[in-house]
Design a protein around this motif. Structure first.
Motif, short mmCIF file in Angstrom:
data_model
loop_
_atom_site.label_atom_id
_atom_site.label_comp_id
_atom_site.label_asym_id
_atom_site.label_seq_id
_atom_site.Cartn_x
_atom_site.Cartn_y
_atom_site.Cartn_z
N SER A 58 0.76 -1.05 0.11
CA SER A 58 -0.06 -0.30 0.23
C SER A 58 1.31 1.22 -0.03
O SER A 58 0.57 2.02 -0.76
N THR A 59 1.52 1.59 0.74
CA THR A 59 2.43 2.26 0.70
C THR A 59 3.41 2.97 -0.30
O THR A 59 3.64 3.83 -1.17
N PHE A 60 3.68 1.49 -1.49
CA PHE A 60 4.22 1.80 -2.31
C PHE A 60 3.94 2.43 -3.15
O PHE A 60 4.12 3.18 -4.36
N LYS A 66 3.11 9.42 -6.55
CA LYS A 66 2.94 10.98 -6.06
C LYS A 66 4.32 11.42 -7.54
O LYS A 66 4.90 12.07 -7.34
N ALA A 67 4.79 9.95 -7.13
CA ALA A 67 6.74 10.26 -7.77
C ALA A 67 6.36 9.80 -9.26
O ALA A 67 5.08 9.21 -9.88
N PRO A 68 7.30 10.72 -10.00
CA PRO A 68 7.09 10.47 -11.50
C PRO A 68 7.71 8.82 -11.97
O PRO A 68 8.25 8.06 -11.35
N LEU A 73 10.87 2.59 -10.76
CA LEU A 73 11.45 1.12 -10.34
C LEU A 73 12.08 1.27 -9.45
O LEU A 73 12.55 -0.03 -8.40
N ALA A 74 13.05 2.08 -9.19
CA ALA A 74 13.88 2.01 -7.92
C ALA A 74 13.44 2.73 -6.42
O ALA A 74 13.60 2.34 -5.77
N ILE A 75 12.53 2.74 -6.91
CA ILE A 75 11.09 3.54 -5.58
C ILE A 75 10.86 1.57 -5.29
O ILE A 75 11.21 1.00 -3.77
N GLY A 76 10.07 1.29 -5.86
CA GLY A 76 9.97 -0.54 -6.28
C GLY A 76 11.14 -1.42 -5.49
O GLY A 76 10.48 -2.20 -4.63
N ALA A 77 12.47 -1.23 -6.01
CA ALA A 77 13.30 -1.67 -5.32
C ALA A 77 13.93 -1.13 -3.85
O ALA A 77 14.14 -2.29 -3.03
#
Length: 100
Positions: A58-60, A66-68, A73-77
């Protein structure tokens, strides 16, 4: 007025899918407990792991909205690594003595 409801359902549909995926993942240790004594989870373990999986997913979703797009992919990693780190700490206390 109907479009507001449809928009709300569409935006919240991803959280329903995260909840279903969390439930399906929690069936793995539940099934393993039926066949072997090496997996010994109690209700607290299921609650903590369910919270960890659902909370991370959920946080992801909330952060990636909100992120570009090219940072997803970097956020997911980062979220995956954080989930694995917390899981390892709670399971065995790899770096600290939280799990043991």
């Amino acid at each position: 007025m109907n479009t507001k409801r449809n928009d709300f359902v569409a935006r919240c549909g991803v959280f329903i899918r995260i909840a279903l995926a969390t439930g399906l993942l929690l069936l793995i240790p539940l099934a393993a407990m039926q066949f072997t004594s090496e997996v010994n989870w109690d209700m607290t373990d299921f609650i903590v792991m369910g919270f960890l999986l659902f909370g991370t997913g959920s946080t992801f979703v909330l952060v990636s909205r909100k992120a570009p797009r090219n940072y997803r992919l970097a956020i997911g990693a980062a979220f995956t690594l954080a989930l694995l780190y917390v899981w390892a700490e709670l399971a065995a206390g790899v770096f600290t003595n939280l799990g043991s």
